[in-house]
Structure formats: structure tokens, C-alpha cells
Design a protein around this motif. Structure first.
Motif: not given
Length: 408
Positions: A191-192, A197-198, A244-245, A250-251
Motif C-alpha cells: 500500500r505504501d 506510484l499514484l 516497471a516498479g 521513476w522519481e
């Protein structure tokens, strides 16, 4: 053939003309705000729909747990929690959506704890039901294996161990307890990461929207953005990071894209402001030329090397080419090139001097008309212009004309 050494004047826009440039920028910014607001509203609607679905799913889960725990000590608390979650209001704005997200996260944690408590109670009564119940929160978990592979493996191993120990009262209870801890940790981690991701997906979409608006403005104005294709490809590729996770990568890429979008926006806005200033000067010049005895040649307006060029004709049919410069580090300028037929080179003790009486007089009349259009010129200059004063007779004539205009 136009002369190679141009005459020029530096011009300044008056308050009304500067306001015209600012108004164009405000219109552009307002249109961008409108498009950003439309995109924000779409994201908000999607977020509200997702939060509502999340609330409804959690309510259904708690009601099922309430049915399971009706005869257990935890039954009353589970029923009350189900009622609280069902009563959460539908958010109406971003602040409400954030509050609902926080409330749902807390409710999910309480539901996980209640599920573990009910499952623990059932271990003393029925192993199979206890095992099913402790695993139930995982059934609606999205991307658990991808977002927390280590936690997923731990849960799978302990589930197999608990299944092997079903029916062994002493050994099953201990394994069930460890399985409950692993499930809770796995839920928390997933959930974190889903929240991150959101957030990154939202930031990516916002940057993509900002970039699209700026590139649309640039294309509409004919402004070339050399990085446009590369930036569009970066946005498309960046959206694939959701699958990709790799959150840290991503950041990092979002931060890099944000800096590039800000730089491109600044460059495009500077160029659009430059174009607007040139358009204002062209507009003022086009209005002033006829009053000075010049005619704008239809269809002669072209853009050339970040300038605007057009041609005016004198009464005798000879041409003067006007080039408008703006915001190029040397101020706003008008350059004039003519065929040079009225240029005379005189020799004096001080050397050779170029005198351009006819064109000079014509352009000075034009500058006077240009000033009435809100664009002030600082005089006419060219290479080799004499440094000595103008002939006294002409100076007196000009002063008289100036005094007559002041008395009107």
C-alpha cells in the motif's frame, strides 16, 4: 539590391503598447490555466471514483468479516467499523480526496488488525477458516508480487507451512501468528508503494499536460522547439515506469523531466513574447508609414532569422526594407536598407562622411508618425554618419515644426 550597411533606430514601446504585449501573455497564460484546470478536474474525478471503489470494497470486506465474527468477541467492533467505513462521505475536491485517502488507510489498518484478531480467535476453534481469513486481505491486493516480491515469497512460504500444520493445535497457532505478521507487513509495504506510484503517476501526467500545452502554443506560433520529439518520447517512456516498479528511478526521471519542461516553457514564453513585441512594432509601423509618405508592399512580410522583415515603397517606387528586432540582447530595433541612391560621400578635413539626406528626412518623418503609434525611436543611425550638427537651416525648420505641434 538593398544596401549592405543598414540604418537603424532603437525603439521603446509606450505604456499602451507594453500593455498590449502583457495582455497577449495573460491570454496565453489564462488558456494554459484553463487547460490545466480541465486536466486537474479529470484527475480529481478519477481519484474520487477510485476512492469510492476502495471504500465500497473495504465495506464489503468488513461486512463479510462481521458475518464471520458474529459469535466471536470481536463481532461488535467489526460491525461498528464496517458502519464507519460505509458512512465515509464522497470527496468533492483535492483536500477532501486527501482526507478520504488518509481515513481509508487508517480503516484498512484497523480492518487488518480486526481480521488478525478474528483469525486468531478462530485458530482456537477451526484452523481452515482461520487460515482463509488471515489471507483474505490479499485477495483484493493489486500488484502485491510485483511491488513487494520478498513479502510475497514470505507469505507464500508461511501459508504452505500453516497448511501443513492444519490440525496440529500447538504448531499451527505459532505458524498462523507468523503468517499474520507477514501478511500485515506485506499489505503495509504494497500500500505504501501503491501510494508512491499514484503520486508519481499524477506528477507524470501533470508534466505531460504542461508539456503538451507549451508545445501546442509553440507550434501554433511557428516556434521551433528542438527537443520536442525527444521530450514527447521521454513522457511516453516515463509512463511505462508504472509497470516497471522501480520507484527511485521513476522519481529521478520525473525530477529530470520537470526541470526540462520548466526550461522549455521559459524558452518558448521568451520567444512568444519576442514575437508579440515584433508584431506590435510591425502593427505600429504599418499604421505610421502611410502618413510619412510610404506604402507597405502587400505580401512582403516574412520571418527571417528570428526577425520580421517587410518592404515599404516611396512615392518614386524605390523600396526600403524594414527589419524588426526584439529581445535579442540589443533592445528593440528597426533596421532600414535601401538601394542607396540618395547616399552621398563627402570628403572633409575630418575624413569621408556619408550623408543620406533624402532617406534620412523620410525616415525621420516616419519616426515622428511612429511615436504617435506608441513606439518611440531614438533617432536614425548608420555607419559613417557625420558627427557634426545638422545644417542650421534645417534645424531651425525642424524646431519650428516641433514648436507648432506643441502649440496645437
Amino acid at each position: 539590391m538593398m544596401s549592405g550597411s543598414p540604418k537603424y533606430t532603437t525603439v521603446a514601446l509606450d505604456a499602451a503598447r507594453r500593455a498590449q504585449v502583457e495582455a497577449a501573455r495573460r491570454r496565453r497564460e489564462e488558456e494554459r490555466r484553463r487547460r490545466r484546470e480541465e486536466a486537474r478536474r479529470r484527475r480529481l474525478d478519477a481519484g474520487i471514483a477510485a476512492a469510492t471503489a476502495r471504500r465500497d470494497a473495504l465495506t464489503a470486506r468488513l461486512r463479510h468479516l462481521a458475518d464471520t465474527s458474529r459469535a466471536l468477541p470481536q463481532g461488535i467492533e467489526v460491525t461498528a467499523e464496517a458502519a464507519r467505513v460505509a458512512a465515509l462521505p464522497r470527496p468533492a475536491d483535492e483536500a477532501g480526496l486527501a482526507r478520504t485517502g488518509t481515513e481509508l488507510r487508517g480503516a484498512e489498518r484497523r480492518a487488518d488488525a480486526l481480521t488478525a484478531a478474528v483469525a486468531g480467535e478462530l485458530t482456537r476453534r477451526e484452523h481452515g477458516r482461520a487460515l482463509d481469513l488471515i489471507l483474505e486481505p490479499l485477495r483484493e491486493l493489486v500488484d502485491g508480487e510485483r511491488l513487494d516480491p520478498a513479502g510475497h515469497r514470505s507469505v507464500a512460504a508461511l501459508r504452505a507451512e500453516a497448511q501443513d500444520r492444519t490440525g496440529d493445535a500447538r504448531r499451527f497457532a505459532e505458524t498462523h501468528r507468523r503468517l499474520g505478521g507477514a501478511v500485515g507487513a506485506h499489505l503495509e509495504t504494497v500500500r505504501d508503494r501503491q501510494g508512491q506510484l499514484l503520486r508519481l503517476a499524477t506528477e507524470t501526467d501533470e508534466l505531460a499536460g504542461r508539456l503538451a500545452v507549451v508545445l501546442t502554443d509553440a507550434e501554433a506560433a511557428g516556434v521551433a522547439v528542438t527537443e520536442a520529439a525527444e521530450l514527447r518520447a521521454e513522457v511516453a517512456d516515463l509512463r511505462g515506469e508504472r509497470d516497471a516498479g522501480n520507484l527511485s528511478r521513476w522519481e529521478h526521471r520525473v525530477d529530470g523531466l520537470r526541470r526540462r519542461v520548466e526550461a522549455v516553457t521559459a524558452d518558448v514564453d521568451a520567444r512568444l513574447d519576442q514575437l508579440e513585441r515584433m508584431a506590435v512594432i510591425v502593427e505600429a509601423a504599418s499604421a505610421a508609414l502611410p502618413a510619412a509618405g510610404l506604402r507597405v508592399v502587400p505580401g512582403s512580410l516574412t520571418e527571417r532569422d528570428a526577425t520580421v522583415v517587410f518592404v515599404a515603397q516611396r512615392a518614386d517606387g524605390s523600396a526600403i526594407e524594414l527589419t524588426v528586432h526584439a529581445d535579442d540582447g540589443q533592445g528593440n530595433r528597426l533596421e532600414y536598407r535601401s538601394d542607396g541612391v540618395d547616399t552621398v560621400v563627402e570628403t572633409s578635413p575630418d575624413g569621408e562622411n556619408a550623408r543620406c539626406d533624402l532617406t534620412e528626412e523620410l525616415l525621420e518623418r516616419f519616426h515622428a508618425q511612429l511615436d504617435r503609434q506608441g513606439v518611440a525611436a531614438d533617432g536614425l543611425h548608420w555607419e559613417g554618419k557625420p558627427g557634426r550638427p545638422r545644417p542650421p537651416a534645417r534645424q531651425a525648420q525642424e524646431r519650428a515644426g516641433h514648436d507648432d505641434r506643441n502649440r496645437q
